[in-house]
Design a protein around this motif. Structure first.
Motif, PDB file in Angstrom:
ATOM      1  N   ALA A 185       0.723  -0.735  -0.217  1.00 40.07           N
ATOM      2  CA  ALA A 185       0.316  -0.275  -0.087  1.00 40.07           C
ATOM      3  C   ALA A 185       0.971   0.875  -0.123  1.00 40.07           C
ATOM      4  O   ALA A 185       1.669   0.977   0.209  1.00 40.07           O
ATOM      5  N   VAL A 186       0.210   2.110  -0.457  1.00 35.96           N
ATOM      6  CA  VAL A 186       1.308   3.310  -0.843  1.00 35.96           C
ATOM      7  C   VAL A 186       0.345   4.805  -0.140  1.00 35.96           C
ATOM      8  O   VAL A 186      -0.531   5.143  -1.071  1.00 35.96           O
ATOM      9  N   ALA A 210      -3.830   2.023  -4.088  1.00 40.11           N
ATOM     10  CA  ALA A 210      -2.771   3.524  -3.956  1.00 40.11           C
ATOM     11  C   ALA A 210      -4.274   4.341  -2.756  1.00 40.11           C
ATOM     12  O   ALA A 210      -5.305   4.108  -2.754  1.00 40.11           O
ATOM     13  N   VAL A 211      -3.323   4.854  -2.125  1.00 44.11           N
ATOM     14  CA  VAL A 211      -4.341   5.427  -1.111  1.00 44.11           C
ATOM     15  C   VAL A 211      -3.840   7.429  -1.452  1.00 44.11           C
ATOM     16  O   VAL A 211      -2.955   7.869  -1.074  1.00 44.11           O
ATOM     17  N   ASP A 212      -5.012   8.748  -1.469  1.00 44.93           N
ATOM     18  CA  ASP A 212      -5.013  10.308  -1.432  1.00 44.93           C
ATOM     19  C   ASP A 212      -6.236  10.077  -1.331  1.00 44.93           C
ATOM     20  O   ASP A 212      -7.336   9.766  -1.436  1.00 44.93           O
ATOM     21  N   ILE A 213      -6.793  11.384  -1.082  1.00 45.90           N
ATOM     22  CA  ILE A 213      -7.584  12.032  -0.983  1.00 45.90           C
ATOM     23  C   ILE A 213      -7.939  12.644  -2.416  1.00 45.90           C
ATOM     24  O   ILE A 213      -8.930  13.055  -1.912  1.00 45.90           O
ATOM     25  N   ASP A 214      -7.407  12.439  -3.635  1.00 45.11           N
ATOM     26  CA  ASP A 214      -7.691  13.442  -4.304  1.00 45.11           C
ATOM     27  C   ASP A 214      -8.340  11.983  -5.938  1.00 45.11           C
ATOM     28  O   ASP A 214      -7.012  11.681  -6.223  1.00 45.11           O
ATOM     29  N   ASP A 215      -9.311  12.730  -6.536  1.00 44.69           N
ATOM     30  CA  ASP A 215      -9.315  11.119  -7.756  1.00 44.69           C
ATOM     31  C   ASP A 215      -8.388  11.531  -8.672  1.00 44.69           C
ATOM     32  O   ASP A 215      -8.253  10.450  -9.656  1.00 44.69           O
ATOM     33  N   GLY A 225       0.833   1.235 -12.053  1.00 45.98           N
ATOM     34  CA  GLY A 225       1.061   0.262 -11.973  1.00 45.98           C
ATOM     35  C   GLY A 225      -0.148  -0.024 -10.570  1.00 45.98           C
ATOM     36  O   GLY A 225       0.110  -0.963 -10.262  1.00 45.98           O
ATOM     37  N   ALA A 226      -0.409   1.012  -9.978  1.00 40.60           N
ATOM     38  CA  ALA A 226      -1.992   0.210  -8.575  1.00 40.60           C
ATOM     39  C   ALA A 226      -3.126  -0.585  -9.276  1.00 40.60           C
ATOM     40  O   ALA A 226      -3.198  -0.226 -10.344  1.00 40.60           O
ATOM     41  N   THR A 227      -3.433  -1.604  -8.764  1.00 41.03           N
ATOM     42  CA  THR A 227      -4.418  -2.398  -8.639  1.00 41.03           C
ATOM     43  C   THR A 227      -5.596  -2.313  -7.924  1.00 41.03           C
ATOM     44  O   THR A 227      -6.571  -2.263  -8.563  1.00 41.03           O
ATOM     45  N   HIS A 228      -5.246  -1.023  -7.119  1.00 41.78           N
ATOM     46  CA  HIS A 228      -6.566  -0.365  -6.056  1.00 41.78           C
ATOM     47  C   HIS A 228      -6.509   0.434  -5.725  1.00 41.78           C
ATOM     48  O   HIS A 228      -5.152   1.107  -5.182  1.00 41.78           O
ATOM     49  N   THR A 229      -7.514   1.516  -5.761  1.00 42.19           N
ATOM     50  CA  THR A 229      -7.477   2.733  -5.461  1.00 42.19           C
ATOM     51  C   THR A 229      -8.301   2.734  -4.035  1.00 42.19           C
ATOM     52  O   THR A 229      -9.121   1.950  -4.275  1.00 42.19           O
ATOM     53  N   VAL A 230      -8.207   3.483  -2.857  1.00 43.71           N
ATOM     54  CA  VAL A 230      -8.564   3.624  -1.873  1.00 43.71           C
ATOM     55  C   VAL A 230      -8.406   5.688  -1.457  1.00 43.71           C
ATOM     56  O   VAL A 230      -7.612   6.433  -1.566  1.00 43.71           O
ATOM     57  N   ALA A 240      -9.852  -0.056   4.646  1.00 40.08           N
ATOM     58  CA  ALA A 240     -10.117  -0.152   2.844  1.00 40.08           C
ATOM     59  C   ALA A 240      -9.029  -1.615   3.134  1.00 40.08           C
ATOM     60  O   ALA A 240      -8.524  -2.022   1.863  1.00 40.08           O
ATOM     61  N   ILE A 241      -7.240  -1.140   3.226  1.00 46.67           N
ATOM     62  CA  ILE A 241      -6.228  -1.987   3.165  1.00 46.67           C
ATOM     63  C   ILE A 241      -6.682  -2.767   3.371  1.00 46.67           C
ATOM     64  O   ILE A 241      -6.138  -3.770   2.648  1.00 46.67           O
ATOM     65  N   ARG A 242      -7.213  -3.606   5.180  1.00 46.17           N
ATOM     66  CA  ARG A 242      -7.265  -4.685   5.198  1.00 46.17           C
ATOM     67  C   ARG A 242      -8.382  -5.198   4.697  1.00 46.17           C
ATOM     68  O   ARG A 242      -8.391  -6.926   4.363  1.00 46.17           O
ATOM     69  N   GLU A 243      -9.223  -4.636   3.879  1.00 48.31           N
ATOM     70  CA  GLU A 243     -10.607  -5.684   3.230  1.00 48.31           C
ATOM     71  C   GLU A 243      -9.498  -5.887   1.934  1.00 48.31           C
ATOM     72  O   GLU A 243     -10.325  -7.034   1.311  1.00 48.31           O
ATOM     73  N   LEU A 244      -9.247  -5.285   1.587  1.00 46.84           N
ATOM     74  CA  LEU A 244      -8.466  -5.962   0.168  1.00 46.84           C
ATOM     75  C   LEU A 244      -7.409  -6.666  -0.121  1.00 46.84           C
ATOM     76  O   LEU A 244      -6.507  -7.032  -0.527  1.00 46.84           O
TER      77      LEU A 244
END
Length: 362
Positions: A185-186, A210-215, A225-230, A240-244
């Motif tokens: 997770a980044v 990938a985690v950020d506040i900006d879509d 290369g991110a497979t998922h975003t939060v 969210a990271i735990r769920e993924l």
């Protein structure tokens, strides 16, 4: 003899930058003069301008640079005039206890040029950003700050390895030791965070979150290369990271913001015995409080990554080769190319989150 060239200086705290004529002396022993071809606009340059690093104004800004060695001083053997080089701000000494133990990326005595460049009109000495000062047509550096790479690469992408991109990729590969099949997770998807995502993908991670506040930044993270975003403005990133990750947390969590609240998220979003890597740069007044029992009970590693724990002589050429092979697209990090007189506007766009990297092309 000394030369006069144009350069971008920060004259005082929070003052607009301006172009000045600067004097670049002939290289002394162990020094080199480099003709700059391109230089990225990094957050660190903005921190210098804002007085957040030191008050040793005026600063000659710019450090994510590539160019051609023009001349070298006495005793320089590793580079020669005509060599295409990336500039780095960690010229290792080869003699300290870290270097002698075979860990030069931890060198305790990195060095810069001994001589100072000056403002032509006043003779005032300049403080080059990170010992480089590359928002200029030419600059003076320690020869050890010049890393020779394949000249087939474009200068506007090569220079980015001089700071942000190397910091992020190195945080994943060198510091975090991301390996095949790991979950990563980044947190924070600016230039460094996106580079950490690219590095994790390159290392074979099975899942990169990938985690950020900006879509907008999350969309860019997917292209890296991110497979998922939060979106952490809308969702609890730890949950969210735990769920993924099957309820466990990520094997490696890379914090690329540099704030206590995001570091706490990284700490609790990792799996037991997982690794947290801090590559975001905090400010001096920030404090972190964690239950010591949690630090003990969760095990694993809490690491800081300075410049991606890189060794320029090893890592720069390797990453340039991967780029030339089409396996690492450094061009994705370049949002726009600009001229020297557009640096102030580039700072505004960077602060607003409108660009990943502006690159000055000379």
């Amino acid at each position: 003899m000394a030369q006069e060239v144009r350069g971008v200086i920060a004259p005082g705290k929070d003052e607009p930058v301006r172009i000045e004529t600067i004097v670049v002396p002939d290289p002394g022993p162990g020094e080199a003069v480099v003709k700059i071809q391109a230089c990225g606009v990094c957050h660190t340059d903005l921190h210098y301008k804002q007085g957040g690093i030191s008050d040793d104004f005026p600063f000659l800004l710019g450090h994510e640079a590539a160019g051609v060695v023009e001349s070298v001083g006495a005793g320089v053997t590793d580079v020669a005039p005509g060599d295409f080089v990336i500039l780095n701000w960690r010229a290792v000494c080869g003699k300290c206890r870290a270097c002698l133990r075979g860990r030069p990326w931890y060198c305790f005595d990195t060095h810069n040029a001994e001589q100072r460049m000056t403002v032509a009109a006043t003779g005032q000495e300049l403080s080059p950003a990170l010992g480089i000062g590359a928002f200029a047509e030419k600059t003076l550096v320690a020869a050890g700050q010049c890393t020779k790479v394949d000249p087939a690469v474009s200068a506007e992408v090569a220079g980015l390895l001089g700071c942000g991109v190397m910091a992020g990729i190195g945080a994943a590969i060198n510091t975090g030791n991301v390996g095949r099949g790991d979950t990563v997770a980044v947190i924070g998807c600016g230039g460094v965070g996106d580079a950490a995502i690219a590095g994790s993908y390159l290392a074979g991670a099975s899942k990169v979150i990938a985690v950020d506040i900006d879509d907008r930044k999350l969309e860019t993270a997917r292209s890296m290369g991110a497979t998922h975003t939060v979106n952490s403005r809308e969702n609890d990133p730890v949950e969210a990271i735990r769920e993924l990750t099957g309820g466990f947390g990520a094997d490696v969590v890379i914090e690329a913001v540099g704030r206590p609240e995001t570091y706490r998220q990284a700490f609790y979003a990792r799996d037991l015995a997982g690794t947290v890597v801090l590559v975001g740069v905090p400010t001096p007044e920030m404090k972190l409080e964690l239950p010591l029992l949690d630090v003990f009970g969760r095990g694993g590693s809490l690491k800081s990554s300075w410049y991606g724990d890189c060794l320029p002589s090893r890592d720069f050429s390797m990453l340039i080769d991967l780029h030339l092979q089409g396996r690492l697209d450094l061009g994705k990090f370049v949002t726009e190319t600009i001229q020297l007189d557009q640096v102030e506007q580039a700072f505004d766009r960077m602060h607003a989150g409108d660009v990943l990297r502006s690159v000055v092309v000379l």
